[in-house]
Scaffold this active site. Structure first.
Site, PDB file in Angstrom:
ATOM      1  N   LYS A   1       3.287  -7.410 -35.295  1.00  0.00           N
ATOM      2  CA  LYS A   1       3.031  -6.257 -34.724  1.00  0.00           C
ATOM      3  C   LYS A   1       3.165  -4.593 -35.152  1.00  0.00           C
ATOM      4  O   LYS A   1       4.830  -4.599 -34.237  1.00  0.00           O
ATOM      5  CB  LYS A   1       3.093  -6.797 -32.863  1.00  0.00           C
ATOM      6  CG  LYS A   1       2.292  -8.059 -32.402  1.00  0.00           C
ATOM      7  CD  LYS A   1       2.722  -8.507 -31.519  1.00  0.00           C
ATOM      8  CE  LYS A   1       2.091  -9.166 -30.210  1.00  0.00           C
ATOM      9  NZ  LYS A   1       0.481  -9.388 -30.611  1.00  0.00           N
TER      10      LYS A   1
ATOM     11  N   ARG B   1      -1.450 -21.005 -29.728  1.00  0.00           N
ATOM     12  CA  ARG B   1      -2.316 -22.001 -29.620  1.00  0.00           C
ATOM     13  C   ARG B   1      -0.620 -22.741 -30.497  1.00  0.00           C
ATOM     14  O   ARG B   1      -0.887 -24.615 -29.780  1.00  0.00           O
ATOM     15  CB  ARG B   1      -3.180 -21.834 -30.282  1.00  0.00           C
ATOM     16  CG  ARG B   1      -3.366 -21.558 -32.010  1.00  0.00           C
ATOM     17  CD  ARG B   1      -4.269 -20.594 -32.237  1.00  0.00           C
ATOM     18  NE  ARG B   1      -4.443 -19.022 -32.004  1.00  0.00           N
ATOM     19  CZ  ARG B   1      -5.809 -18.719 -32.270  1.00  0.00           C
ATOM     20  NH1 ARG B   1      -6.776 -19.462 -33.050  1.00  0.00           N
ATOM     21  NH2 ARG B   1      -5.978 -17.657 -31.394  1.00  0.00           N
TER      22      ARG B   1
END
Length: 517
Positions: A276, A351
Site C-alpha cells: 500500500k 479472503r
C-alpha cells in the site's frame, strides 16, 4: 485487563440528586410526555429568546434539577422518508460530548419512548455509551485516574420493569461493542495475533464460551494453507505470528439454530508485496474488525445466554507483512477444499485468511442443526465507494437468498440503527474468479484496487464460495447450505476515531432479541 462496561443505573425520579445533570434527548420539547412535564417550562422560556433551540445542543441552568443543569440534545425531525432510529443515538452521542465538556460526572440521560421507534430509548443509551468508551491503551496506561469517563450513566425510565430491562440490554450490548472496539481499534502491536488470543482467553474464562487457540505452524499450514501463505512473512517475527481462535457457545435446551461465523482478523495490512503505497497504509490496524465482531458477538452471548442457539466462531488472526518471505502474486496455493488458487494481488489477503476456515465450517455444518454460515470482514474499499461510509453490506448465496436472509438482516439492523444495504452475487462474479489458464482453478484477484474494479465488493463473495467448496452446496445441491458474506469496510468506523461495533447489534437483534429475550 479491564473489560467492564461504564457503570449504568436507572431511575424514574427526575430530581434524583445522585446525578449532576440531565441530558434530554427528544424530537421536540413541546411534545414531552406528562412524566417529563417539569422539563417543558425552562425549554419553552429558552426557545422564546433563541429560535435555534433544536439546531444544536444547549445547556440551561434549572434550579431543582440534578446539578441545576438541563442539557437538551434535539434529534431533529424523525418522520421524513430518510430518517431512521440513528437520530436518537446521534443526539445522545452529541449530548454526552457536551456534558463531558460541562464537567458532568453523573449525567442522567432522559430519552422518552417515541411512538414510531419502539427501541429509541435503548438506542439513545447506546449512543451515549459509544461516546463514553475509553480506548484499551488509555485504560492500560492509566492515563486517566479511572477506567471510565464518568462515574455513572443514569438512564431514565417511567417504570421499574422498563428501567431494569433497559439497563440489562444496554450493558450486554455495550459489553460486546467494548470487546469489538478493544480488539478492532487497538494498535497493531497491542492487538497482534498472539495478544488477541490472550485477550480472548482471559475474556471468556469462566463463561459459557469455549475457546481454542491454534498457533502451531505445521497445523496452520496443513489445515489452512491460504491463511498460512499470508502468515508466512509475519511468522518470522514471533510477536506477529498468526493465530486461529475458535469459539463455541451452546445455549440451554434443544438447539434450533446454529450460526457459524468466520471473521477477518488482519492485525495489520501492509498490502504485502503489492504494498500500500502513497500514504494509504495508515489505519490498516482496523482490518481486524471482522474478527473483532465475532468476539464481540460472543461476549453478548455470554451475557444474555440465549437458549436453543448454538454459535461456532473462528477468528483468522494474521498480519499481512512485507519482506523476504512474503507471499507474492503469481504463486499457486492449494486451498483446504483442493482448489488451485493463483494469487493475483497480495493485498487481497482477507479472503485468503478466511477461506479455509469457511471450508472447515462447511465440513462441520452437515452435522449441525439448521446451520447458517457467515464471513464478516472489512474486505473492500469498493464497499465504501458503492454504499458510502456507515453501511454494512450483506450478500447471500442461493439458499440464503431463497430464505430471505439478507432482507431479514436489513430489517433487524433498522431496529437498533446498525444499518445494512443488500447486494447480490451474480454470474459475472463467478466468471471473474475462474482460472485463466490450465495452471489454476481460481484467480484470487486482479491487480487493481477493489474500488477500481467493477463489482469490487461482490466478486470476493464468489471467490469465498468457489475456493471453500461452498459452490457444491447451492440451490442445485442435495445438501444446500445457507451462506452470507458481510462487508463492514464502511460501517466499522472512522479512522481516526472509535470503531462502531457493526454489525453485532444487528446480529443480536436478529438472533437473540427477536426470540423474545
Amino acid at each position: 485487563m479491564c473489560t467492564s462496561v461504564q457503570p449504568i443505573e436507572w431511575t424514574s425520579d427526575l430530581k434524583n440528586q445522585i446525578f449532576d445533570g440531565i441530558i434530554l434527548v427528544a424530537q421536540c420539547h413541546d411534545s414531552l410526555p406528562s412524566e417529563l412535564e417539569y422539563l417543558k417550562a425552562p425549554l419553552q422560556d429558552y426557545s422564546a429568546v433563541d429560535s435555534g433551540l433544536g439546531d444544536e445542543v444547549v445547556l440551561l441552568k434549572v434550579p431543582g434539577l440534578p446539578g441545576n443543569r438541563l442539557l437538551f440534545a434535539c434529534t431533529g425531525p424523525v418522520n421524513r422518508d430518510y430518517d431512521d432510529i440513528r437520530r436518537f443515538s446521534d443526539a445522545a452521542y452529541n449530548g454526552i460530548k457536551r456534558a463531558l465538556k460541562a464537567g458532568m460526572q453523573r449525567p442522567l440521560l432522559v430519552s422518552p419512548p417515541h411512538k414510531d421507534y419502539k427501541n429509541s430509548t435503548l438506542v439513545a443509551a447506546l449512543g451515549a455509551l459509544h461516546a463514553l468508551y475509553m480506548p484499551l491503551e488509555v485504560r492500560e496506561a492509566k492515563v486517566k485516574s479511572t477506567d471510565c469517563k464518568v462515574c455513572v450513566l443514569g438512564l431514565w425510565a417511567a417504570q421499574e420493569v422498563e428501567g431494569q430491562r433497559l439497563v440489562e440490554l444496554a450493558k450486554a450490548l455495550e459489553s460486546g461493542r467494548l470487546v469489538y472496539r478493544d480488539i478492532g481499534g487497538s494498535d497493531p502491536e497491542r492487538m497482534a495475533a498472539p495478544r488477541v488470543a490472550d485477550y480472548v482467553q482471559e475474556l471468556f474464562k469462566n463463561s459459557p464460551v469455549q475457546v481454542e487457540v491454534l498457533s502451531d505452524l505445521k497445523t496452520l499450514e496443513r489445515e489452512y494453507p491460504c491463511l498460512a501463505a499470508v502468515n508466512r512473512c509475519a511468522n518470522t517475527v514471533p510477536r506477529h505470528q498468526g493465530r486461529v481462535i475458535k469459539l463455541c457457545y451452546s445455549g440451554e435446551g434443544t438447539i434450533k439454530k446454529t450460526l457459524m461465523l468466520v471473521g477477518k482478523g488482519i492485525t495489520y495490512d501492509t498490502g504485502g508485496a503489492d504494498i500500500k503505497a502513497g500514504g494509504v497504509m495508515a489505519g490498516m490496524h482496523r482490518d481486524k474488525c471482522g474478527a473483532a465482531a465475532v468476539a464481540g458477538f460472543f461476549q453478548i452471548l455470554a451475557q444474555l445466554k440465549p437458549k436453543h442457539l448454538k454459535v461456532v466462531g473462528a477468528m483468522a488472526m494474521v498480519r499481512n507483512s512485507v519482506g523476504a518471505d512474503c507471499y507474492v502474486a503469481d504463486e499457486l496455493v492449494v486451498s483446504r477444499a483442493g482448489r488451485r488458487v493463483r494469487v493475483g494481488n497480495t493485498d487481497a489477503e482477507g479472503r485468503m485468511a478466511m477461506v479455509d476456515l469457511l471450508c472447515e465450517m462447511k465440513e462441520k455444518a452437515v452435522g449441525e442443526t439448521s446451520p447458517q454460515l457467515f464471513t464478516i470482514a472489512t474486505l473492500t474499499g469498493h464497499a465504501i465507494r458503492a454504499m458510502g461510509p456507515n453501511y454494512s453490506i450483506i450478500m447471500d448465496n442461493g439458499p440464503a437468498h431463497r430464505s430471505g436472509n439478507a432482507a431479514q438482516w436489513q430489517k433487524a439492523g433498522e431496529e437498533l440503527g446498525d444499518v445494512f444495504e443488500v447486494s447480490r452475487i451474480r454470474r459475472e462474479d463467478y466468471e471473474f474468479h475462474k482460472g485463466k489458464s490450465e495452471y489454476e482453478d481460481i484467480l484470487q484477484c486482479n491487480n487493481l484496487p477493489s474500488s477500481a474494479t467493477p463489482r469490487g465488493h461482490q466478486t470476493p463473495a464468489a471467490f469465498l464460495i468457489m475456493t471453500s467448496g461452498l459452490d457444491k452446496h447451492g440451490i442445485d445441491s442435495d445438501a444446500p447450505l445457507l451462506y452470507s458474506h458481510i462487508d463492514i469496510a464502511g460501517s466499522s468506523g472512522p479512522f481516526p476515531g472509535v470503531p462502531t461495533g457493526a454489525p453485532i447489534l444487528a446480529m443480536a437483534t436478529n438472533y437473540i432479541l427477536s426470540e423474545g429475550f
